[in-house]
Design a protein around this motif. Structure first.
Motif, PDB file in Angstrom:
ATOM      1  N   GLU A 120       0.820  -1.222   0.000  1.00 52.33           N
ATOM      2  CA  GLU A 120       0.000   0.000   0.000  1.00 52.33           C
ATOM      3  C   GLU A 120       0.852   1.271   0.000  1.00 52.33           C
ATOM      4  N   ARG A 141      -6.114  -6.857   3.209  1.00 54.00           N
ATOM      5  CA  ARG A 141      -7.454  -7.304   2.818  1.00 54.00           C
ATOM      6  C   ARG A 141      -8.421  -6.129   2.683  1.00 54.00           C
ATOM      7  N   GLY A 142      -9.026  -6.030   1.520  1.00 54.64           N
ATOM      8  CA  GLY A 142     -10.014  -4.986   1.290  1.00 54.64           C
ATOM      9  C   GLY A 142      -9.407  -3.664   0.864  1.00 54.64           C
ATOM     10  N   GLY A 143      -8.098  -3.511   0.956  1.00 55.99           N
ATOM     11  CA  GLY A 143      -7.476  -2.227   0.635  1.00 55.99           C
ATOM     12  C   GLY A 143      -6.970  -2.166  -0.796  1.00 55.99           C
ATOM     13  N   LYS A 210      -7.531  -4.902 -14.247  1.00 56.39           N
ATOM     14  CA  LYS A 210      -8.412  -3.960 -14.950  1.00 56.39           C
ATOM     15  C   LYS A 210      -7.631  -2.826 -15.583  1.00 56.39           C
TER      16      LYS A 210
ATOM     17  N   LEU B  73     -17.201  -8.266   4.636  1.00 55.82           N
ATOM     18  CA  LEU B  73     -16.930  -7.583   3.369  1.00 55.82           C
ATOM     19  C   LEU B  73     -15.916  -6.450   3.537  1.00 55.82           C
ATOM     20  N   ARG B  74     -15.738  -5.930   4.764  1.00 54.99           N
ATOM     21  CA  ARG B  74     -15.010  -4.677   4.915  1.00 54.99           C
ATOM     22  C   ARG B  74     -13.822  -4.715   5.879  1.00 54.99           C
ATOM     23  N   PRO B  75     -12.832  -5.571   5.608  1.00 52.99           N
ATOM     24  CA  PRO B  75     -11.650  -5.580   6.485  1.00 52.99           C
ATOM     25  C   PRO B  75     -10.936  -4.236   6.511  1.00 52.99           C
ATOM     26  N   GLU B  76     -10.968  -3.515   5.378  1.00 50.60           N
ATOM     27  CA  GLU B  76     -10.263  -2.229   5.326  1.00 50.60           C
ATOM     28  C   GLU B  76     -10.952  -1.199   6.207  1.00 50.60           C
ATOM     29  N   ASP B  77     -12.220  -1.422   6.453  1.00 50.32           N
ATOM     30  CA  ASP B  77     -12.996  -0.514   7.295  1.00 50.32           C
ATOM     31  C   ASP B  77     -12.628  -0.726   8.770  1.00 50.32           C
ATOM     32  N   ARG B  79      -9.741  -1.877   9.852  1.00 54.19           N
ATOM     33  CA  ARG B  79      -8.329  -1.628  10.111  1.00 54.19           C
ATOM     34  C   ARG B  79      -8.088  -0.218  10.647  1.00 54.19           C
ATOM     35  N   LYS B 335     -17.432  -3.526  -4.617  1.00 52.19           N
ATOM     36  CA  LYS B 335     -17.685  -4.879  -4.122  1.00 52.19           C
ATOM     37  C   LYS B 335     -19.032  -4.935  -3.409  1.00 52.19           C
TER      38      LYS B 335
END
Lengths: 275, 566
Positions: A120, A141-143, A210, B73-77, B79, B335
């Motif tokens: 990141e 994860r998710g980032g 993408k 769904l939201r691990p970044e949230d 963190r 997502k």
């Protein structure tokens, strides 16, 4: 200019969360204050001076601070995390997450770096002279993986050795250069930026990409079926730098919008179908 | 004597008992409010502070299947908001979809003691109750989703209202839920066929019933059974420009429904902000908030909560599957989760960011406040964010600061896209809430609409749920000091739950188990023969057996059953 040397006193068996080892944190602090910075070793709080011998001249601004780590820091995680300026030189191996989220400055690792090196990261330079682990320049994860701090301001990761799986996962900007080989899923989900591999690339490179580009100067073991051949290119430009070819060019991943690019050096990749 | 306290000398705001900032003592003994404290009660000096009943939230998605999917769904949230273990308190995470323990702690820290989960798919009821058990301090309850349920649709098509009543009574018992929730009536079932309903008289495929029929029938049954809360409706076309018209049509559709004894309201239209849009497209998107507020002011059968938007991160989650698909497309393929719950309902989740600079978001932000400030009778409107859809619940104090201070609103308006000022009436509204008004919309109205007799007020016999805030209304002009108001409501000086101190100086110090409130219809056993055959017949389509379906009492370690007549 300030030059602070820190030398590991021992090699703890339990990893240390060492995000305080950063020019941004050291700047403006006396050696004593630096020694009293807190780190977690497992579930115990320790002072930095209990783990490292600290010496040198302190400095006022992060950009003036150079931190030298004398020895093996493979037990220390998150060194240089989120740093914005200055320099860190690690004269040995380093633990996970080195330079994660970097926004400026430079980190040189003379040995190997563990997983998530430069994860990141948004700007600055991370130079690893040995090998790197998985998720180099990737994401949590998710980032979002490596990205541009602002338009035209981006980070660079250089690895002299090999890198692991999922190099540049979810990256959206910046440049990763690996002089050796990379593992599977290089550039998975990437939407921008470039990954340049001088060695070989394992399978599934560019899965669900993408945007952005993956450039292989070595052999790609196998191309995903969801990439389309677009002809040959004499050279490729990566952030203004020209890399001579000729290359076979492909776009994909067609399972997504198909706007990513894979360039394979023609002479090493005669086994890849071009129809 | 333990378990007894006297809160001495505070300024008490207890709207349901007509107490407006009077300097008086509040006594608590054995978990309840009492007239006079027994001898030996511990005296706590709260002079110069605000004392209110514990907060009640009518609509926050805090537990159950979709909330947990939202967490995954939201691990970044998570963190960016990590909460370490502290003493007896558990570790956890925020931000928009906090873990269960953090949900309990943060609500309690704001002085809230009762929170309802407003969307329980019957099949996920057990999961919801399991999460209630792990959400400390708060009393809780669930609203069971019915608006797209095959039994409900069948009975309405066949005009079998007695059977519908029996089924609803059975469903409340089987799921141990508190109220009847309707989400996009007919639309979610249509979504199973790749369609939606756009008008109140569109028909649901196969079942051939319309949203109008669904809402009306369920309202009639709800009132006939005498349930404590009215039907709780998330309207059709939620989120779409121009949807304020269908909102008004829906309210109008149930106007003639005869209310249960003791009340005049028959419908609660929830997070009405999301259903109060004028315009024909995203380009001319504007507020229909004024029209909604005017309707509410003219009619007594409607109550609402606002679903205020907070700029920043949100996680939209609703049983409204088709709307979440639309939102997934609007966000450029963000997502998402979409699911179908067998014969009952659906759901969807999409992360979303509300931005001050985007005209549509700016208007959405203004509409919530516009409605709240335009409704004359505050006993018809509740403060919510539809957590985590409009934003996290821990922004309630921020919303309070906007309500009490025109200055605070104007400062926000200046920072926000001009559409907020141009396409709503917010900039012209000079109303400023008093602390009494704040107590109404955060406690009294919510408890009253929910039909909770022993919460939301400080009369003798009420639960010993009390919040004390560090704010001296005689010294601080709240209108010109919105920051102080926000600060005070963010961290309660004390929160009492069942007569025990659970929060002190904004820090949670004890985390007892809350009660789960649910409704049992007295005549359920007599009504059961009406539907027993149907249950057996329909159960062929379920993946679980009928005997394993109802939630056992073991899942409610502290059950508070409310029996209702009919």
């Amino acid at each position: 200019m300030s030059r602070i040397e820190i030398t590991p006193l021992e090699k703890p068996r339990v990893p240390v969360e060492a995000e305080v080892i950063s020019p941004d944190v050291f700047a403006g602090k006396s050696l004593e204050e630096i020694g009293n910075l807190e780190v977690w070793r497992g579930n115990r709080k320790k002072k930095l001076k209990e783990l490292f011998k600290i010496s040198g001249d302190v400095g006022g601004k992060p950009s003036e601070v150079t931190i030298i780590i004398n020895g093996d820091a493979s037990f220390a995680k998150r060194i240089g995390q989120n740093m914005t300026a200055g320099e860190i030189v690690i004269k040995g191996n380093v633990g996970m997450h080195v330079g994660a989220g970097m926004m400026g400055g430079k980190i040189v690792v003379e040995g190997n770096a563990d997983h998530w090196a430069g994860a990141e990261m948004k700007a600055g330079v991370l130079h690893i002279k040995g090998n790197a682990g998985n998720y180099l320049g990737g994401n949590y994860r998710g980032g979002v993986g490596m990205s541009e701090l602002q338009k035209g301001v981006y980070g660079t990761i250089i690895v002299e050795g090999n890198a692991g799986n999922e190099v540049g996962a979810w990256m959206s900007g910046g440049k990763i250069i690996v002089k050796g080989d990379v593992g599977a899923f290089a550039g998975v989900h990437m939407s921008g930026g470039s990954i340049v591999v001088h060695g070989n690339v394992a399978e599934r490179a560019g899965g669900e990409m993408k945007g952005g580009s993956i450039i292989a100067m070595g052999r790609l073991s196998e191309l995903l079926p969801s990439f389309e051949y677009k002809g040959e290119a004499g050279e490729v430009e990566v952030y203004g730098e020209k890399i001579p070819g000729p290359f076979l060019t492909f776009t994909g991943d067609l399972a997504e919008n198909g706007k990513g690019m894979i360039y394979l050096l023609k002479e090493k990749n005669t086994h890849i179908r071009t129809f | 004597m333990p378990n007894a306290y006297v809160l001495k000398g505070g300024y008490v705001y207890d709207p349901l008992n007509g107490i407006d900032g009077e300097k008086m003592d509040v006594a608590i003994a054995d978990g309840k409010i009492v007239d006079t404290a027994p001898k030996g009660a511990k005296v706590i000096d709260v002079s110069g502070k605000v004392v209110m009943p514990g907060g009640v939230c009518i609509h926050s998605h805090i537990a159950g299947g979709k909330v947990n999917s939202g967490r995954r769904l939201r691990p970044e949230d998570h963190r960016k908001d990590v909460v370490p273990k502290r003493g007896q308190l558990r570790s956890g995470v925020g931000y928009t979809v906090p873990s269960t323990f953090i949900t309990g702690y943060r609500f309690a820290a704001m002085g809230y003691t009762t929170v309802f989960e407003p969307a329980v798919p019957p099949l996920k009821a057990r999961h919801t109750h399991e999460e209630f058990q792990d959400t400390p301090i708060l009393d809780n309850g669930g609203f069971v989703l019915t608006g797209n349920n095959w039994f409900v649709l069948n009975y309405i098509r066949n005009n079998e209202m007695d059977k519908l009543a029996a089924y609803i009574a059975w469903l409340l018992w089987a799921t141990k839920c508190y109220a009847v929730k309707i989400v996009n009536p007919g639309g979610v079932e249509s979504w199973g066929w790749g369609k939606n309903v756009n008008g109140l008289d569109d028909k649901v495929p196969y079942f051939d019933v319309s949203p109008r029929e669904i809402v009306t029938a369920l309202a009639q049954v709800n009132e006939k059974l005498g349930l404590p809360h009215t039907i709780h409706v998330h309207g059709n076309n939620l989120g779409h420009p121009g949807n304020y018209e269908i909102t008004l049509e829906t309210m109008e559709a149930v106007r003639e429904v005869k209310p249960a004894k003791g009340r005049r309201n028959v419908i609660h239209f929830t997070h009405v902000q999301f259903n109060a849009y004028a315009g024909t497209s995203w380009k001319d998107f504007a507020s229909g908030g004024k029209e909604i507020a005017e309707y509410i002011n003219k009619h007594d059968h409607v109550t609402v909560d606002i679903g205020q938007v907070i700029f920043g991160d949100a996680t939209t989650m609703t049983a409204d599957g088709p709307w979440e698909f639309t939102l997934h497309q609007i966000t450029g393929g963000n997502k998402w989760v979409n699911s179908d719950v067998e014969l009952e309902t659906g759901s969807g989740i999409v992360p979303y960011v509300f931005r001050r600079t985007i005209p549509v978001n700016a208007v959405q932000w203004a509409i919530g406040l516009e409605i709240m400030l335009s409704v004359n009778d505050l006993y018809k409107v509740c403060l919510t964010t539809d957590h985590p859809n409009g934003g996290p619940f821990y922004f309630y104090p921020k919303i309070i600061s906007w309500l009490v201070s025109r200055k605070a609103r104007n400062e926000m308006l200046e920072k926000t896209h001009k559409a907020a000022a141009e396409r709503t009436t917010l900039k012209d509204l000079d109303r400023e809430f008093s602390l009494y008004d704040v107590a109404i919309v955060t406690r009294a109205t919510q408890a009253k609409i929910l039909g909770l007799k022993n919460r939301g007020h400080l009369g003798p016999g009420a639960k010993g749920d009390v919040a004390v805030y560090d704010l001296d209304p005689t010294k601080v002009d709240i209108s010109s000091n919105p920051d102080l108001v926000e600060k005070a409501f963010s961290a309660a000086l004390y929160t009492f739950k069942d007569g025990e101190i659970v929060v002190k100086d904004g820090e949670v110090i004890a985390a007892p188990q809350g009660s789960t409130i649910w409704v049992k219809v007295k005549s359920l056993e007599e009504m059961m023969p009406l539907i027993e055959e149907d249950l057996k017949e329909m159960w062929k389509h379920y993946t679980v057996s009928l005997s394993n379906y109802p939630v056992q009492m073991e899942y409610l370690p502290k059950s508070e059953m409310i029996e209702v007549g009919a």
